[in-house]
Write a protein that holds these residues in place. Structure first.
Motif, PDB file in Angstrom:
ATOM      1  N   TRP A   7       0.823  -1.210   0.000  1.00 46.02           N
ATOM      2  CA  TRP A   7       0.000   0.000   0.000  1.00 46.02           C
ATOM      3  C   TRP A   7       0.855   1.256   0.000  1.00 46.02           C
ATOM      4  CZ3 TRP A   7      -5.126   0.011  -0.869  1.00 46.02           C
ATOM      5  CH2 TRP A   7      -5.769  -1.225  -0.826  1.00 46.02           C
ATOM      6  N   TYR A   8       2.171   1.096  -0.065  1.00 49.29           N
ATOM      7  CA  TYR A   8       3.049   2.273  -0.143  1.00 49.29           C
ATOM      8  C   TYR A   8       2.734   3.052  -1.425  1.00 49.29           C
ATOM      9  CZ  TYR A   8       7.266   5.084  -0.694  1.00 49.29           C
ATOM     10  OH  TYR A   8       8.137   6.126  -0.873  1.00 49.29           O
ATOM     11  N   GLY A   9       2.545   4.339  -1.274  1.00 50.63           N
ATOM     12  CA  GLY A   9       2.183   5.180  -2.420  1.00 50.63           C
ATOM     13  C   GLY A   9       0.689   5.306  -2.622  1.00 50.63           C
ATOM     14  N   ARG A  10      -0.083   4.444  -1.953  1.00 51.43           N
ATOM     15  CA  ARG A  10      -1.542   4.524  -2.071  1.00 51.43           C
ATOM     16  C   ARG A  10      -2.188   5.074  -0.805  1.00 51.43           C
ATOM     17  NH1 ARG A  10      -4.027  -0.976  -4.200  1.00 51.43           N
ATOM     18  NH2 ARG A  10      -2.361  -2.041  -3.053  1.00 51.43           N
ATOM     19  N   LEU A  11      -1.513   4.898   0.342  1.00 56.11           N
ATOM     20  CA  LEU A  11      -2.004   5.419   1.607  1.00 56.11           C
ATOM     21  C   LEU A  11      -0.894   6.214   2.284  1.00 56.11           C
ATOM     22  CD1 LEU A  11      -3.838   2.282   3.092  1.00 56.11           C
ATOM     23  CD2 LEU A  11      -4.909   4.273   2.034  1.00 56.11           C
ATOM     24  N   THR A  12      -1.244   7.178   3.103  1.00 54.01           N
ATOM     25  CA  THR A  12      -0.256   7.906   3.892  1.00 54.01           C
ATOM     26  C   THR A  12       0.032   7.123   5.166  1.00 54.01           C
ATOM     27  OG1 THR A  12      -1.883   9.128   5.208  1.00 54.01           O
ATOM     28  CG2 THR A  12      -1.266  10.059   3.049  1.00 54.01           C
ATOM     29  N   PRO A  13       1.152   7.420   5.850  1.00 56.99           N
ATOM     30  CA  PRO A  13       1.410   6.755   7.128  1.00 56.99           C
ATOM     31  C   PRO A  13       0.272   6.927   8.127  1.00 56.99           C
ATOM     32  CG  PRO A  13       3.395   7.830   6.363  1.00 56.99           C
ATOM     33  CD  PRO A  13       2.296   8.246   5.424  1.00 56.99           C
ATOM     34  N   ASP A  14      -0.339   8.111   8.169  1.00 53.71           N
ATOM     35  CA  ASP A  14      -1.454   8.331   9.089  1.00 53.71           C
ATOM     36  C   ASP A  14      -2.660   7.469   8.721  1.00 53.71           C
ATOM     37  OD1 ASP A  14      -0.034  10.128  10.595  1.00 53.71           O
ATOM     38  OD2 ASP A  14      -0.876  11.907   9.609  1.00 53.71           O
ATOM     39  N   GLU A  15      -2.873   7.267   7.435  1.00 48.37           N
ATOM     40  CA  GLU A  15      -3.975   6.399   7.007  1.00 48.37           C
ATOM     41  C   GLU A  15      -3.671   4.941   7.306  1.00 48.37           C
ATOM     42  OE1 GLU A  15      -5.815   8.853   3.189  1.00 48.37           O
ATOM     43  OE2 GLU A  15      -3.995   7.656   2.932  1.00 48.37           O
ATOM     44  N   MET A  16      -2.384   4.566   7.246  1.00 43.40           N
ATOM     45  CA  MET A  16      -2.000   3.185   7.508  1.00 43.40           C
ATOM     46  C   MET A  16      -2.087   2.833   8.989  1.00 43.40           C
ATOM     47  SD  MET A  16      -1.101   0.236   6.502  1.00 43.40           S
ATOM     48  CE  MET A  16      -0.792   0.531   4.756  1.00 43.40           C
ATOM     49  N   ALA A  17      -1.841   3.808   9.871  1.00 40.82           N
ATOM     50  CA  ALA A  17      -1.732   3.540  11.308  1.00 40.82           C
ATOM     51  C   ALA A  17      -2.916   2.753  11.871  1.00 40.82           C
ATOM     52  CB  ALA A  17      -1.527   4.844  12.061  1.00 40.82           C
ATOM     53  N   PRO A  18      -4.172   3.152  11.653  1.00 44.81           N
ATOM     54  CA  PRO A  18      -5.274   2.380  12.240  1.00 44.81           C
ATOM     55  C   PRO A  18      -5.493   1.021  11.594  1.00 44.81           C
ATOM     56  CG  PRO A  18      -6.137   4.135  10.846  1.00 44.81           C
ATOM     57  CD  PRO A  18      -4.657   4.354  10.949  1.00 44.81           C
ATOM     58  N   ARG A  19      -4.853   0.789  10.463  1.00 38.96           N
ATOM     59  CA  ARG A  19      -5.020  -0.488   9.773  1.00 38.96           C
ATOM     60  C   ARG A  19      -4.014  -1.534  10.241  1.00 38.96           C
ATOM     61  NH1 ARG A  19      -6.671   3.626   6.392  1.00 38.96           N
ATOM     62  NH2 ARG A  19      -8.216   3.152   4.771  1.00 38.96           N
ATOM     63  N   PHE A  20      -2.995  -1.108  10.996  1.00 41.82           N
ATOM     64  CA  PHE A  20      -1.937  -2.058  11.325  1.00 41.82           C
ATOM     65  C   PHE A  20      -2.439  -3.195  12.207  1.00 41.82           C
ATOM     66  CE2 PHE A  20       1.595  -3.803  13.713  1.00 41.82           C
ATOM     67  CZ  PHE A  20       2.456  -4.126  12.682  1.00 41.82           C
ATOM     68  N   GLY A  21      -3.302  -2.897  13.189  1.00 44.99           N
ATOM     69  CA  GLY A  21      -3.816  -3.962  14.050  1.00 44.99           C
ATOM     70  C   GLY A  21      -4.512  -5.063  13.272  1.00 44.99           C
ATOM     71  N   PRO A  22      -5.483  -4.723  12.411  1.00 42.73           N
ATOM     72  CA  PRO A  22      -6.112  -5.765  11.588  1.00 42.73           C
ATOM     73  C   PRO A  22      -5.120  -6.481  10.672  1.00 42.73           C
ATOM     74  CG  PRO A  22      -7.490  -3.819  11.638  1.00 42.73           C
ATOM     75  CD  PRO A  22      -6.209  -3.439  12.303  1.00 42.73           C
TER      76      PRO A  22
END
Length: 377
Positions: free
Chosen positions: A139-154
């Motif tokens: 997802w690099y280039g498609r999401l920002t780090p802030d957008e990725m943060a809440p997705r890391f747990g799942p």
């Protein structure tokens, strides 16, 4: 070009290769120590934090000559953990010092646990983190780090379930490395759940390979389902909650009666999950778990794997009110039914949840034994 010092999971070179996007042979790596610092496990997590500590020595790897693109990839990966880059002087094992930046967590974000042990992390978590990192970096280039943060747990939960899946019994005749060919793998959607899409072929029963097929799967993770049962009262407890997919399909009654259930967290056993969910959703302490099956919920569309249980417990004093975690958007109410009411509902097709029907039918086969064990008869 940049020099970065890694003290935690990125000291595992295969993970560093995956995240940086550069092969090991092309990385300029040097064992090094950051003085007056120490690394600790984050309490309850599978990665470390680092903090200033007089006399300490945080051991790690210095990576020299990283490109701007590689630093951006690393920052994206670490950004999901809310880290910032800070410059420090490190001491190389081969002698001398070097200026390097490293990822430092914001103060107060986590609690420190035991001293960090890379070898222990590699033994317990490396396969999970490798799978999680592969999904993150796709997802690099498609999401920002802030957008990725809440997705890391799942993502971590799904990666854990994928590692568990690789340890299930293999087909005694077929070999997936030979009998399934993947032409293309796309990650189509990522939030609490994910959707992966593949163009693939599989070996048919006549021995030939199929045509290239386009298939998608909802990636959920591994779950535990427990139907609380009191053998002395001969009664079960069910919970009711709103189910968005049932509403989305157009069903006029999206409030569904189910057993207690929940997703298995990374590092958690299915049994631990079942007991935790019984407390969270119904306020119940399960005294014993009776395994009632290990099954995929819908093999044509979902990767969800269910660990089914009957949970022996006392239903004579069920806590009043609802259950569930508000932080997860849950709003549950519970109901105690006699065994006869449960089976009448199954026969009348009143229940629409497959795990409920499955665990009820298992209970029907084993009810006499469970009641005899409870009464000593």
């Amino acid at each position: 070009m940049a020099d970065l010092f890694f003290y935690g999971t990125l000291c595992h070179v295969p993970l560093l290769e995956l995240v940086a996007g550069r092969a090991r042979e092309e990385l300029d790596l040097h064992p090094a120590v950051l003085p007056d610092h120490a690394a600790y496990w984050v309490e309850g997590e599978a990665f470390p934090l680092i903090r200033a500590e007089a006399g300490g020595a945080a051991r790690g790897l210095l990576a020299r000559g990283l490109s701007e693109a590689e630093v951006a990839r690393l920052a994206f990966y670490e950004g999901g953990f809310s880290f910032d880059l800070t410059p420090k002087t490190v001491h190389l094992d081969a002698g001398g010092t070097a200026q390097a930046r490293f990822f430092l967590a914001h103060d107060g974000l986590w609690q420190a646990g035991a001293p960090w042990d890379l070898a222990e992390w590699q033994r317990l978590w490396a396969p999970v983190n490798m799978r999680a990192a592969a999904e993150i970096m796709d997802w690099y280039g498609r999401l920002t780090p802030d957008e990725m943060a809440p997705r890391f747990g799942p993502i971590q939960r799904r990666a854990f379930s994928q590692v568990l899946a690789t340890h299930r019994l293999a087909d005694p005749v077929r070999d997936v490395a030979r009998d399934v060919r993947v032409a293309e793998h796309r990650r189509a959607y990522l939030k609490f759940f994910a959707v992966d899409e593949m163009d693939l072929q599989y070996r048919r029963h006549d021995g030939r390979m199929s045509t290239v097929l386009n298939r998608a799967a909802l990636l959920v993770g591994e779950a535990s389902v427990v139907m609380p049962y009191d053998p002395r009262l001969d009664a079960v407890l069910l919970v009711e909650q709103f189910r968005a997919p049932v509403f989305m399909v157009g069903d006029p009654n999206p409030w569904v009666w189910e057993p207690v259930a929940g997703l298995v967290d990374a590092g958690e056993t299915p049994e631990e999950c079942a007991r935790r969910e019984a407390m969270e959703e119904a306020g119940l302490t399960v005294t014993r778990l009776e395994p009632a099956g290990k099954v995929y919920s819908s093999t044509g569309s979902s990767s969800e794997f269910l660990n089914l249980y009957i949970g022996i417990c006392d239903l004579s004093q069920v806590p009043s009110g609802g259950g569930g975690l508000v932080s997860e958007g849950e709003d549950l109410r519970s109901r105690v039914l006699s065994y006869d009411e449960l089976m009448a509902g199954v026969d009348a097709e009143a229940f629409r949840d497959m795990p409920l029907v499955t665990t009820a039918l298992w209970l029907a086969r084993h009810r006499d034994r469970l009641r005899a064990e409870a009464t000593g008869a």
